[in-house]
Design a protein around this motif. Structure first.
Motif, PDB file in Angstrom:
ATOM      1  N   PHE A 114       0.843  -1.204   0.000  1.00 61.21           N
ATOM      2  CA  PHE A 114       0.000   0.000   0.000  1.00 61.21           C
ATOM      3  C   PHE A 114       0.874   1.248   0.000  1.00 61.21           C
ATOM      4  O   PHE A 114       1.639   1.459   0.937  1.00 61.21           O
ATOM      5  CB  PHE A 114      -0.861   0.058   1.272  1.00 61.21           C
ATOM      6  N   LYS A 173      -8.070  12.653   4.132  1.00 67.65           N
ATOM      7  CA  LYS A 173      -7.768  11.278   4.516  1.00 67.65           C
ATOM      8  C   LYS A 173      -6.537  10.832   3.735  1.00 67.65           C
ATOM      9  O   LYS A 173      -6.181  11.450   2.725  1.00 67.65           O
ATOM     10  CB  LYS A 173      -8.959  10.366   4.158  1.00 67.65           C
ATOM     11  N   LEU A 205      -4.331   6.756  -0.985  1.00 68.72           N
ATOM     12  CA  LEU A 205      -3.636   5.473  -1.116  1.00 68.72           C
ATOM     13  C   LEU A 205      -3.493   5.065  -2.579  1.00 68.72           C
ATOM     14  O   LEU A 205      -4.312   5.413  -3.422  1.00 68.72           O
ATOM     15  CB  LEU A 205      -4.432   4.377  -0.402  1.00 68.72           C
ATOM     16  N   SER A 234      -8.011  -4.917  11.864  1.00 68.79           N
ATOM     17  CA  SER A 234      -9.286  -4.361  11.424  1.00 68.79           C
ATOM     18  C   SER A 234      -9.798  -3.435  12.513  1.00 68.79           C
ATOM     19  O   SER A 234      -9.905  -3.835  13.676  1.00 68.79           O
ATOM     20  CB  SER A 234     -10.284  -5.502  11.172  1.00 68.79           C
ATOM     21  N   ARG A 235     -10.066  -2.185  12.167  1.00 69.59           N
ATOM     22  CA  ARG A 235     -10.572  -1.198  13.126  1.00 69.59           C
ATOM     23  C   ARG A 235      -9.700  -1.114  14.380  1.00 69.59           C
ATOM     24  O   ARG A 235     -10.165  -1.227  15.510  1.00 69.59           O
ATOM     25  CB  ARG A 235     -12.016  -1.533  13.526  1.00 69.59           C
ATOM     26  N   PHE A 248     -11.477   1.076   7.394  1.00 70.68           N
ATOM     27  CA  PHE A 248     -12.354   0.714   6.284  1.00 70.68           C
ATOM     28  C   PHE A 248     -11.931  -0.554   5.557  1.00 70.68           C
ATOM     29  O   PHE A 248     -12.677  -1.072   4.729  1.00 70.68           O
ATOM     30  CB  PHE A 248     -12.525   1.879   5.307  1.00 70.68           C
ATOM     31  N   MET A 249     -10.733  -1.082   5.842  1.00 71.01           N
ATOM     32  CA  MET A 249     -10.347  -2.347   5.224  1.00 71.01           C
ATOM     33  C   MET A 249      -9.411  -3.106   6.144  1.00 71.01           C
ATOM     34  O   MET A 249      -8.704  -2.502   6.939  1.00 71.01           O
ATOM     35  CB  MET A 249      -9.702  -2.113   3.849  1.00 71.01           C
ATOM     36  N   THR A 250      -9.404  -4.422   6.019  1.00 70.05           N
ATOM     37  CA  THR A 250      -8.524  -5.242   6.843  1.00 70.05           C
ATOM     38  C   THR A 250      -7.110  -5.209   6.276  1.00 70.05           C
ATOM     39  O   THR A 250      -6.907  -5.435   5.089  1.00 70.05           O
ATOM     40  CB  THR A 250      -9.029  -6.692   6.882  1.00 70.05           C
ATOM     41  N   TYR A 285      -3.681  -7.222   6.394  1.00 67.45           N
ATOM     42  CA  TYR A 285      -3.291  -8.581   6.749  1.00 67.45           C
ATOM     43  C   TYR A 285      -1.815  -8.657   7.149  1.00 67.45           C
ATOM     44  O   TYR A 285      -0.996  -7.847   6.687  1.00 67.45           O
ATOM     45  CB  TYR A 285      -3.507  -9.521   5.560  1.00 67.45           C
ATOM     46  N   ASN A 324      -8.235  -8.207   0.150  1.00 68.63           N
ATOM     47  CA  ASN A 324      -9.298  -8.222   1.172  1.00 68.63           C
ATOM     48  C   ASN A 324     -10.695  -8.079   0.572  1.00 68.63           C
ATOM     49  O   ASN A 324     -11.686  -8.321   1.252  1.00 68.63           O
ATOM     50  CB  ASN A 324      -9.081  -7.087   2.185  1.00 68.63           C
ATOM     51  N   CYS A 329     -12.190  -0.731  -2.121  1.00 66.57           N
ATOM     52  CA  CYS A 329     -11.428  -1.825  -1.508  1.00 66.57           C
ATOM     53  C   CYS A 329     -11.897  -2.186  -0.109  1.00 66.57           C
ATOM     54  O   CYS A 329     -11.099  -2.619   0.721  1.00 66.57           O
ATOM     55  CB  CYS A 329      -9.938  -1.495  -1.529  1.00 66.57           C
ATOM     56  N   ARG A 330     -13.189  -2.034   0.170  1.00 63.37           N
ATOM     57  CA  ARG A 330     -13.696  -2.530   1.452  1.00 63.37           C
ATOM     58  C   ARG A 330     -13.635  -4.056   1.458  1.00 63.37           C
ATOM     59  O   ARG A 330     -13.748  -4.700   0.402  1.00 63.37           O
ATOM     60  CB  ARG A 330     -15.155  -2.082   1.637  1.00 63.37           C
ATOM     61  N   ASP A 331     -13.553  -4.630   2.630  1.00 65.43           N
ATOM     62  CA  ASP A 331     -13.554  -6.089   2.763  1.00 65.43           C
ATOM     63  C   ASP A 331     -14.769  -6.674   2.043  1.00 65.43           C
ATOM     64  O   ASP A 331     -15.910  -6.232   2.264  1.00 65.43           O
ATOM     65  CB  ASP A 331     -13.614  -6.507   4.244  1.00 65.43           C
TER      66      ASP A 331
END
Lengths: 224, 224
Positions: A14, A42, A45, A84-85, A176-178, A180, B51, B120-122
């Protein structure tokens, strides 16, 4: 050992644009015009796709027919467990460690279009030489970052000048996204990007993380 | 068997924006203004990160606090072998087969910013239910594509209306980056995107490829 650790960084790469205060300051006037109207609120990305992965001491191909190629020295943050979050307070618990990134790119005139063609050429994201575990880096927000071309210092900055800290980035993205384990955050490239040419020897140094070296080769040379 | 084949589609998910002629026509006026000045001359690409992967008959989470969520029915082209600088004439040799994609997205006002947060949300990229091998699809440029919400037809188009054919996309993308076996090209979503809400049953049909069904759930429900 740290080189083996780097092999865990197999996930999504990312990129974070505009994460150095000096770079944002340079663009402030532009951001108050259309289409932006205001500076980004924000993180902006982008993705370096898997074909861009490259390593220490490897060649980076200067594409035939392009006018400019620019290295992008950056601190890489390797995620250590799924996030996540995550709150800012807990964010660093999700970091496995740090490495050096050289995120090559064809320069763009604006930020308004998806940048795949400019940023996702084969081999355009060098990573390494090793992954330094989190607990061995006292303060990731006080690291000196240097770019040398053929031994000459061409860019110098500090991660103290981040617009968003590493915990802020992890909190804002994982909202807003996981993220990993194995994903890598490229925390931004400072202002003052320079052009490189075939034959150039490009080196990124980050204090405590070593030196990431790459050699620029012309497209024909690379395919021979 | 075809579901097992789908398991080979593990690579990067490349989205192609603006690949239906009707969609480009709708935006033509806008593209002649700043910052675009002219319609895009090359494919506008975006990435659906890992994701976002989701499957047939799975839930798609409607994020808390968003105003609109839109399905994006699309033909998915799965790459069968590594492709670099492939000609249009040879491009289809690099295709393993076809599948259905539902590429969910939060609507955006413009194309000028990287769309990671919107796209790109899960779970925002459903793929399936199976991969149909290339030789079983007579003409991938004459497929009917339908979106049904709760059984009602809401979008209908044909891959005959592509701006760029599949061979053109493969040739233009592989000219600047390697496409790997297992990568997926999301060949575009037609004009007329609709909003969906929690509780909705969303189905994409493409002739010869079956039906890809997903259920929209509110964020709270999903996390219980």
């Amino acid at each position: 050992m740290s080189r083996a650790l780097l092999d865990t960084a197999t996930g999504t790469l990312f990129g974070v644009a505009l994460n150095y205060q000096g770079l944002v300051d340079q663009h402030l006037a532009q951001f108050h015009e259309a289409p932006y109207k205001q500076p980004p609120v924000k993180p902006v990305l982008f993705i370096k796709t898997p074909n861009t992965r490259n390593g220490h001491d490897q060649a980076v191909t200067y594409p035939a027919g392009v006018k400019h190629l620019q290295p992008g020295p950056a601190l890489g943050v390797v995620i250590g467990k799924n996030a996540s979050r995550v709150s800012e307070a807990q964010a660093l618990d999700y970091v496995a460690g740090y490495t050096i990134i050289n995120e090559f790119s064809l320069p763009e005139d604006s930020y308004y279009r998806p940048a795949v063609k400019a940023k996702c050429r084969d081999g355009f994201c060098a990573i390494g030489p090793e992954l330094i575990p989190r607990d061995q880096v006292k303060n990731p927000h006080a690291l000196s970052l240097k770019l040398l071309v053929n031994g000459e210092l061409r860019q110098e900055n500090s991660t103290a000048n981040f617009v968003r800290s590493i915990p802020q980035l992890i909190a804002e993205i994982s909202e807003f996204m996981t993220l990993y384990a194995g994903d890598v955050l490229i925390t931004g490239t400072p202002e003052g990007r320079v052009d490189v040419l075939p034959g150039d020897h490009v080196e990124v140094q980050i204090s405590g993380l070593g030196r990431l070296i790459n050699h620029i080769v012309a497209e024909q040379e690379a395919s021979v």
